[in-house]
Design a protein around this motif. Structure first.
Motif, PDB file in Angstrom:
ATOM      1  N   GLU A 175       6.192 -28.814 -48.662  1.00 23.38           N
ATOM      2  CA  GLU A 175       7.039 -27.938 -47.847  1.00 23.38           C
ATOM      3  C   GLU A 175       7.266 -28.541 -46.456  1.00 23.38           C
ATOM      4  O   GLU A 175       8.406 -28.593 -45.966  1.00 23.38           O
ATOM      5  N   ASP A 176       6.187 -29.018 -45.832  1.00 22.34           N
ATOM      6  CA  ASP A 176       6.324 -29.621 -44.497  1.00 22.34           C
ATOM      7  C   ASP A 176       7.175 -30.889 -44.555  1.00 22.34           C
ATOM      8  O   ASP A 176       8.010 -31.141 -43.677  1.00 22.34           O
ATOM      9  N   MET A 177       6.945 -31.693 -45.584  1.00 19.79           N
ATOM     10  CA  MET A 177       7.703 -32.933 -45.722  1.00 19.79           C
ATOM     11  C   MET A 177       9.185 -32.645 -45.927  1.00 19.79           C
ATOM     12  O   MET A 177      10.043 -33.293 -45.334  1.00 19.79           O
ATOM     13  N   GLU A 178       9.503 -31.651 -46.758  1.00 19.80           N
ATOM     14  CA  GLU A 178      10.920 -31.343 -47.010  1.00 19.80           C
ATOM     15  C   GLU A 178      11.604 -30.801 -45.750  1.00 19.80           C
ATOM     16  O   GLU A 178      12.772 -31.098 -45.507  1.00 19.80           O
ATOM     17  N   LEU A 179      10.856 -30.033 -44.967  1.00 23.56           N
ATOM     18  CA  LEU A 179      11.436 -29.518 -43.724  1.00 23.56           C
ATOM     19  C   LEU A 179      11.755 -30.686 -42.789  1.00 23.56           C
ATOM     20  O   LEU A 179      12.838 -30.775 -42.212  1.00 23.56           O
ATOM     21  N   LYS A 180      10.794 -31.611 -42.699  1.00 24.56           N
ATOM     22  CA  LYS A 180      10.971 -32.785 -41.844  1.00 24.56           C
ATOM     23  C   LYS A 180      12.165 -33.617 -42.337  1.00 24.56           C
ATOM     24  O   LYS A 180      13.008 -34.055 -41.556  1.00 24.56           O
ATOM     25  N   MET A 181      12.221 -33.800 -43.652  1.00 25.28           N
ATOM     26  CA  MET A 181      13.280 -34.660 -44.190  1.00 25.28           C
ATOM     27  C   MET A 181      14.644 -33.994 -44.129  1.00 25.28           C
ATOM     28  O   MET A 181      15.659 -34.655 -43.936  1.00 25.28           O
ATOM     29  N   ARG A 182      14.668 -32.688 -44.273  1.00 23.57           N
ATOM     30  CA  ARG A 182      15.952 -31.993 -44.158  1.00 23.57           C
ATOM     31  C   ARG A 182      16.501 -32.165 -42.739  1.00 23.57           C
ATOM     32  O   ARG A 182      17.692 -32.417 -42.544  1.00 23.57           O
ATOM     33  N   ASN A 183      15.613 -32.042 -41.752  1.00 22.35           N
ATOM     34  CA  ASN A 183      16.050 -32.239 -40.365  1.00 22.35           C
ATOM     35  C   ASN A 183      16.517 -33.673 -40.128  1.00 22.35           C
ATOM     36  O   ASN A 183      17.512 -33.917 -39.452  1.00 22.35           O
ATOM     37  N   LEU A 184      15.778 -34.605 -40.720  1.00 18.05           N
ATOM     38  CA  LEU A 184      16.128 -36.018 -40.581  1.00 18.05           C
ATOM     39  C   LEU A 184      17.493 -36.318 -41.221  1.00 18.05           C
ATOM     40  O   LEU A 184      18.336 -37.009 -40.644  1.00 18.05           O
ATOM     41  N   LEU A 185      17.697 -35.782 -42.420  1.00 14.56           N
ATOM     42  CA  LEU A 185      18.966 -35.998 -43.120  1.00 14.56           C
ATOM     43  C   LEU A 185      20.121 -35.414 -42.308  1.00 14.56           C
ATOM     44  O   LEU A 185      21.180 -36.025 -42.175  1.00 14.56           O
ATOM     45  N   GLN A 186      19.885 -34.235 -41.760  1.00 18.29           N
ATOM     46  CA  GLN A 186      20.916 -33.589 -40.946  1.00 18.29           C
ATOM     47  C   GLN A 186      21.285 -34.480 -39.760  1.00 18.29           C
ATOM     48  O   GLN A 186      22.456 -34.669 -39.437  1.00 18.29           O
ATOM     49  N   GLU A 187      20.248 -35.042 -39.137  1.00 18.27           N
ATOM     50  CA  GLU A 187      20.450 -35.897 -37.975  1.00 18.27           C
ATOM     51  C   GLU A 187      21.227 -37.162 -38.346  1.00 18.27           C
ATOM     52  O   GLU A 187      22.161 -37.564 -37.656  1.00 18.27           O
ATOM     53  N   VAL A 188      20.836 -37.797 -39.461  1.00 17.43           N
ATOM     54  CA  VAL A 188      21.477 -39.059 -39.847  1.00 17.43           C
ATOM     55  C   VAL A 188      22.880 -38.824 -40.399  1.00 17.43           C
ATOM     56  O   VAL A 188      23.831 -39.496 -40.007  1.00 17.43           O
ATOM     57  N   TYR A 189      23.018 -37.849 -41.282  1.00 16.24           N
ATOM     58  CA  TYR A 189      24.306 -37.634 -41.955  1.00 16.24           C
ATOM     59  C   TYR A 189      25.366 -37.092 -40.978  1.00 16.24           C
ATOM     60  O   TYR A 189      26.508 -37.525 -41.003  1.00 16.24           O
ATOM     61  N   PHE A 190      24.965 -36.117 -40.182  1.00 17.67           N
ATOM     62  CA  PHE A 190      25.988 -35.440 -39.374  1.00 17.67           C
ATOM     63  C   PHE A 190      25.925 -35.813 -37.905  1.00 17.67           C
ATOM     64  O   PHE A 190      26.839 -35.539 -37.158  1.00 17.67           O
ATOM     65  N   GLY A 191      24.814 -36.439 -37.479  1.00 21.41           N
ATOM     66  CA  GLY A 191      24.711 -36.885 -36.105  1.00 21.41           C
ATOM     67  C   GLY A 191      25.025 -38.364 -35.996  1.00 21.41           C
ATOM     68  O   GLY A 191      26.042 -38.775 -35.461  1.00 21.41           O
ATOM     69  N   LYS A 192      24.129 -39.178 -36.592  1.00 21.20           N
ATOM     70  CA  LYS A 192      24.248 -40.633 -36.458  1.00 21.20           C
ATOM     71  C   LYS A 192      25.574 -41.160 -37.023  1.00 21.20           C
ATOM     72  O   LYS A 192      26.275 -41.923 -36.363  1.00 21.20           O
ATOM     73  N   ALA A 193      25.895 -40.772 -38.244  1.00 20.09           N
ATOM     74  CA  ALA A 193      27.112 -41.299 -38.891  1.00 20.09           C
ATOM     75  C   ALA A 193      28.348 -40.947 -38.054  1.00 20.09           C
ATOM     76  O   ALA A 193      29.229 -41.780 -37.846  1.00 20.09           O
ATOM     77  N   LYS A 194      28.371 -39.712 -37.554  1.00 25.35           N
ATOM     78  CA  LYS A 194      29.515 -39.272 -36.747  1.00 25.35           C
ATOM     79  C   LYS A 194      29.564 -40.052 -35.427  1.00 25.35           C
ATOM     80  O   LYS A 194      30.636 -40.441 -34.964  1.00 25.35           O
ATOM     81  N   ASP A 195      28.392 -40.279 -34.828  1.00 23.48           N
ATOM     82  CA  ASP A 195      28.334 -41.035 -33.572  1.00 23.48           C
ATOM     83  C   ASP A 195      28.857 -42.457 -33.760  1.00 23.48           C
ATOM     84  O   ASP A 195      29.551 -42.992 -32.891  1.00 23.48           O
ATOM     85  N   VAL A 196      28.508 -43.078 -34.897  1.00 25.89           N
ATOM     86  CA  VAL A 196      28.972 -44.449 -35.128  1.00 25.89           C
ATOM     87  C   VAL A 196      30.495 -44.468 -35.236  1.00 25.89           C
ATOM     88  O   VAL A 196      31.159 -45.356 -34.690  1.00 25.89           O
TER      89      VAL A 196
END
Lengths: 273, 272
Positions: free
Chosen positions: B222-243
């Motif tokens: 549960e903790d790992m999925e929460l961490k990874m969901r936040n990470l995916l959100q950051e990379v998919y919708f933050g990082k990719a958009k920033d690039v």
């Protein structure tokens, strides 16, 4: 089964922006038993370079020139309008050589040059680091316009490429082409953004400035649409797949869940929905 | 780089080529370097396939850990489909009675977890015996409701070992999430945002009963999925958009440069 050559050709074709050399290194290691294979990849490299609008510096110049099917002269030579030169291009090393003078003549020469001038102004305003080119094509009946912007940050595990390509037909005033974005992020994973949009419009004033105005409007609209796409995927599909927390906004009480007797209806979970 | 290891090169390629087609690339690599088949199949995560259990009618997920030859074991019935002949191979592919009892409990627990977090989808948990403890994989899959303009698939693969130590259990967890998203419309054209991310954790926890083992694994996942969901959100919708924004600026670059300069001037004048 596909041949080894077809397999490694597909790897070349799929290389992310700025990572072709890494992909080739991997291929070399994987095909040590077939040392002749790499030397057969010439056509795959040519296809990759032309499709990806690979840029290269001419010897003795700092200006980037673009490799594309629209600037190809045949026999491995390409031309560039801005520098009025043609050059040989080695698709394997991505290096230019044997530069010659190439003065544009013909009925689209003036349009190509004025488009290039307007494009320079436009690119400077919206692309921090872009290369662009304008080329008369199809027996001097049309003009191809290419913009490519790369940003590589391998130390931070990401690379990106924006490609714009347009064909302008002076007879009909139509401007058609495509916009493509390719972003790769690969720190402890592999994430790829790939977009493609066909564009089709018309230019009322068929001058270089008129063409660039149409391009500017269309690209702004597209990028805004793309930004909305990120939001809608995030708020839509992504949220719909997995919640951040259960409806209760609390993490699961595992001690309770784990001690339910097997086969018993786990009512707690259902009731909380 | 002549001494590079072919297995490392294969993994490097899979980290670079379009993650949407990992399965295709994996098959290409296997045909190119058949020696790597076993290593690649056991270390590269692919989207999970779904099958319906013949005995219980419930859906379950297929992976290398519940496979025996061409048969897959259902976590709900403990039966292979198609049935495998009795013998050494099938005995090895089924956990001991004690571990199977925990596996049943874990499936029940993660079924609750699945409903609370995924509100749909399919989950499966498979355990197997280790000499000094046990190991397992927790699988979760959800496909976004079809019919809307955007599509999405989420696959979670959590592989863990629970190793008995004198006064605690050591858990080694490796988690991969494969997330594919795409959308298209007339104005947007095609947009595909796909990939996978992997994270690992090692932790020592007290586990005095089977219930506590399952609760520990549940919390870790549960903790790992929460961490990874936040990470995916950051990379998919933050990082990719920033690039994308780094490649092309929606606004005028000269205006934003002027604004920055003006801001600098103001700050400079305040300092005087």
């Amino acid at each position: 089964m596909a041949s080894s050559l077809a397999t490694v050709e597909s790897f070349v074709e799929g290389a992310p922006p700025g990572e072709l050399a890494d992909v080739i290194n991997d291929i070399k290691t994987l095909t040590v038993n077939e040392p002749g294979l790499i030397s057969k990849l010439g056509p795959a490299f040519e296809k990759y370079n032309e499709e990806q609008f690979v840029t290269t510096k001419l010897p003795g110049s700092s200006q980037q020139v673009i490799i594309s099917s629209h600037s190809a002269l045949g026999d491995g030579r390409y031309f560039d309008v801005e520098s009025s030169s043609s050059f040989a291009f080695d698709h394997t090393t991505q290096k230019a050589s044997s530069v010659q003078s190439y003065v544009l003549e013909g009925s689209q020469a003036d349009l190509a040059k004025s488009t290039l001038k307007s494009l320079a102004t436009y690119a400077k305003e919206h692309y921090p680091n872009a290369s662009y080119g304008v080329y008369p094509i199809e027996n001097d009946s049309k003009v191809a316009i290419v913009i490519v912007a790369n940003k590589y940050s391998p130390n931070n595990f990401w690379n990106g490429r924006w490609r714009s390509m347009y064909i302008f037909d002076p007879c009909s005033g139509s401007l058609e082409g495509s916009l493509k974005v390719d972003v790769h992020y690969y720190e402890d994973g592999n994430v790829r953004l790939l977009t493609k949009k066909a564009v089709s419009g018309s230019v009322s004033l068929g001058t270089g400035a008129g063409i660039c105005k149409e391009i500017a409007v269309g690209e702004k609209k597209y990028q805004e649409e793309l930004n909305r796409g990120f939001t809608s995927l995030s708020e839509g599909a992504f949220k719909g797949l997995r919640r951040q927390l259960p409806v209760t906004r609390q993490k699961i009480e595992w001690d309770k869940v784990a001690s339910y007797r097997v086969g018993q209806d786990i009512g707690g979970g259902n009731a909380r929905r | 780089m002549a001494s590079a290891d072919p297995f490392d090169s294969a993994l490097d390629l899979l980290r670079r080529l379009n993650p949407k087609h990992t399965t295709t690339h994996l098959n290409s690599l296997i045909s190119l370097a058949p020696d790597l088949t076993e290593d690649l199949l056991s270390s590269v995560d692919q989207p999970l396939a779904v099958r319906r259990c013949r005995q219980t009618g419930r859906e379950y997920l297929l992976c290398d850990y519940n496979r025996d030859g061409d048969s897959y074991r259902s976590p709900w019935s403990n039966e292979f489909d198609p049935p495998v002949d009795g013998g050494a191979s099938s005995a090895a592919a089924v956990p001991s009675d004690k571990v199977r009892r925990m596996e049943v409990r874990a499936n029940e627990a993660f079924d609750v977890y699945r409903e609370l977090y995924y509100e749909g989808g399919v989950s499966s948990v498979y355990f197997w015996n280790l000499d000094d403890g046990f190991a397992g994989v927790v699988l979760l899959k959800k496909v976004a409701t079809p019919g809307s303009s955007s599509e999405g698939t989420w696959d979670s693969i959590h592989v863990f070992e629970a190793i008995d130590r004198a006064r605690f259990t050591q858990y080694n967890l490796t988690s991969t999430v494969i997330l594919s998203l795409s959308t298209n419309s007339n104005n947007l054209g095609d947009m595909d945002l796909s990939g996978n991310m992997t994270r690992q954790i090692e932790i020592e926890l007290a586990a005095e009963s089977d219930e506590q083992q399952i609760a520990n694994i549940g919390k870790l996942v549960e903790d790992m999925e929460l961490k990874m969901r936040n990470l995916l959100q950051e990379v998919y919708f933050g990082k990719a958009k920033d690039v994308v924004g780094d490649l092309r600026s929606v606004g005028s670059l000269s205006e934003s440069a002027r604004d920055r300069q003006a801001q600098k001037d103001i700050i400079g004048s305040m300092g005087r």
